[in-house]
Write an enzyme that holds these catalytic residues in place. Structure first.
Site, mmCIF file in Angstrom:
data_model
loop_
_atom_site.group_PDB
_atom_site.id
_atom_site.type_symbol
_atom_site.label_atom_id
_atom_site.label_comp_id
_atom_site.label_asym_id
_atom_site.label_seq_id
_atom_site.Cartn_x
_atom_site.Cartn_y
_atom_site.Cartn_z
ATOM 1 N N CYS B 35 0.789 -1.284 -0.119
ATOM 2 C CA CYS B 35 0.083 0.092 -0.089
ATOM 3 C C CYS B 35 0.670 1.054 -0.195
ATOM 4 C CB CYS B 35 -1.001 -0.019 1.294
ATOM 5 S SG CYS B 35 -1.972 -1.276 1.272
ATOM 6 N N CYS B 60 4.404 8.438 2.351
ATOM 7 C CA CYS B 60 4.358 9.770 1.502
ATOM 8 C C CYS B 60 4.895 11.078 2.556
ATOM 9 C CB CYS B 60 3.078 9.806 0.894
ATOM 10 S SG CYS B 60 1.680 9.783 1.991
ATOM 11 N N CYS B 104 -3.177 8.138 6.951
ATOM 12 C CA CYS B 104 -1.594 8.116 7.483
ATOM 13 C C CYS B 104 -1.610 8.567 8.958
ATOM 14 C CB CYS B 104 -1.164 9.467 6.678
ATOM 15 S SG CYS B 104 -0.575 9.074 5.020
#
Ligand SMILES: Cc1ncc(COP(=O)(O)O)c(C=O)c1O
Lengths: 394, 130
Positions: B35, B60, B104
């Site tokens: 992922c 990220c 996140c």
């Protein structure tokens, strides 16, 4: 600042901008009107059509102006599907790494009862003409395969693919959005029946493109209304945009071979420099690719954080990581050439401008290397890889 | 880039508490490479207080910023308080995250909880052994 995202879009050229301004300001008439300023607009429209046709070796009446590459792709595929349906042919062949303008149109047609075969794209980023020939059936009504890929830049064997289609009497469409203006494209020599192009990829304005359809191929409208574009695409023509597109394309063609040679040399310098980063790999064939395209995977890091840090250092690029696509999966292009998820997330695309210098290439190499090393420094995946807990993929 | 708040960009550019604790009392790892996000947290705990915390993240900008913020929020806090850390609190402390990046902050919460659970487990094993 180094703008290295020319595959996403390009800056409009000064000449194209001038054309755009002049036509918007002085030749603002509606091409359907009888008075002089309308007729001037009509002349500009037809001049642009003739100029564009001659560049790709087509006839003016075979060029239809659209709002860009997506619309041209949609109309080409829809039209071929309608023609196929009228003959009971409902099979379409494409490739696994097309632009979504093609893939999503094909998905819709599947829901409408068409069957679609996606040819595999090999590790080198190329489809094989033999595999196309094997996939063609009695009921195949269209083959649509892109000229050059937008992410990894690989250039398909279009002439050979077109020859296979000719042999079997199947319509051949190519999305040439990334190719036109950058590499030679000739619809006659390349055996192309339909072709899509978009101005903003070759220093023309955004929101304008064209569809080439060989005479005899009946187009189906996506937009109904007035009789513009021989009744096949309604709406008052975007004449400043269309004329500016023609200006940009003529300019691009006039300097094509010198430019391609110059940029490809910088591309190869960049590829050589980035290859020195351990556990990295170039995506797609090293030579059968657009002069401007460099695309790498770096193991152990994620693409979005790489892009953000490069932006801080004045380098604008793109990535096929899931985080940059806004979905859970990384780029379908990288998956299609066999990159596994883990490394596909760590991809970087640099699409160079025509004025890129050696110094800028060296600056990119230095900064990409530094940022990759920095991000690997606190990546748990990199730790496991270097500790031997997991085997390296690249 | 206007994608992220200044706070997110600050924690992304200058992440706090990056690294490893070799003799950690609790370690937690969540997410997977498929992922595109993995977070690993290391805790040093004394007298029920989180004396030190370090993280490693593959992911990220918002994943790195969320890890960094989460470590700041629990450092020096009692274990029971750290257990109550929520992803919403992490996202709020970062002045918000784009909707599709909220996961996140969820990962950051889960990574901390996973490290705390590891700590509890190790402690239970130690007590059993005694
Ligand atoms: C290969 C390809 N096809 C189609 C498109 C869509 O073109 P447009 O943005 O003009 O609709 C693009 C550009 O993103 C592209 O790269």
């Amino acid at each position: 600042m180094i703008y290295a995202d020319n595959a996403a879009t390009t800056r409009i050229s000064d000449a194209a901008l001038n054309t755009f301004i002049t036509l918007s300001r002085d030749t603002y008439g509606n091409a359907s009107s009888l008075y002089t300023v309308g007729q001037r607009a009509k002349e500009a429209l037809e001049q642009a059509r003739a100029d564009i046709a001659s560049v790709i070796h087509a006839e003016p009446r075979e060029i239809l102006f659209t709002s860009g590459g997506s619309e041209a792709d949609n109309q080409a595929i829809r039209s071929a599907a309608v023609l196929g349906l009228s003959k009971g042919k409902k099979h379409i062949i494409s490739s696994a790494f097309e632009h979504h303008a093609v893939l999503h149109t094909l998905n819709k047609l599947e829901k409408e009862g068409f069957s679609v075969t996606l040819l595999p794209v090999h590790e080198d980023g190329l489809v094989r003409p033999e595999e196309l020939e094997d996939a063609i059936r009695e009921d195949t009504c269209l083959v649509t395969i892109m000229y050059a890929n937008n992410e990894i830049g690989t250039i398909q064997p279009i002439r050979e693919l077109g020859a296979v289609c000719r042999k079997h009497g199947v319509i051949f469409h190519t999305d040439a959005v990334q190719a036109i203006g950058h590499i030679p494209v000739d619809v006659e020599a390349d055996n192309i029946d339909m072709l899509s192009a978009s101005a903003h990829k070759f220093h023309g304005p955004k929101g304008v493109g064209f569809l080439y359809a060989k005479k005899g191929i009946r187009l189906t409208n996506l937009i109904e209304g007035g009789a513009q574009e021989r009744g096949k695409r309604a709406g008052t023509e975007n004449i400043p945009g269309i004329a500016a597109m023609a200006t940009a394309l003529k300019e691009a063609i006039a300097s094509l071979s010198e430019r391609a040679e110059y940029v490809a040399a910088r591309r190869d310098r960049l590829i050589a420099g980035l290859s020195a980063i351990p556990h990295s790999a170039l995506n797609g064939d090293a030579t059968k690719r657009l002069p401007s395209n460099v695309n790498f995977c770096f193991e152990g890091i994620e693409g979005e954080s790489l892009l953000l840090l490069l932006d801080d250092r004045g380098i604008m690029a793109s990535s096929g990581s899931a985080c940059t696509s806004g979905s859970l999966d990384p780029s379908h292009v990288l998956l299609a050439i066999g990159r596994v998820h883990d490394v596909a997330h760590g991809s970087l695309r640099l699409s160079l401008g025509d004025d890129i210098t050696d110094d800028e290439v060296d600056y990119i190499i230095k900064n990409v290397s530094e940022v990759v090393t920095y991000l690997r420094g606190f990546s748990p995946i990199w730790r496991d890889l270097t500790a031997g807990k997991k085997p390296f993929i690249l | 880039m206007a994608l992220y708040s200044e706070k997110v960009m600050d924690h992304f550019r200058n992440p706090r508490n990056v690294g490893v604790i070799e003799d950690a009392d609790g370690v937690g790892e969540v997410g997977n490479a498929k992922c595109g996000d993995i977070m690993k947290m290391y805790l040093k705990i004394e007298n029920d207080i989180i004396e030190d915390v370090k993280f490693e993240t593959f992911g990220c900008g918002s994943a790195i910023a969320s890890s960094s913020m989460a470590t700041e929020m629990i450092k020096g806090k009692p274990v029971a308080e750290a257990m109550k850390l929520t992803n919403k609190a992490v996202a709020e402390a970062l002045d918000g995250l784009p909707d599709y990046k909220m996961h996140c902050s969820v990962l950051a919460e889960e990574a901390i909880k996973s490290a705390l659970e590891d700590y509890e487990k190790k402690r239970a094993e130690k007590t059993d052994a005694q």
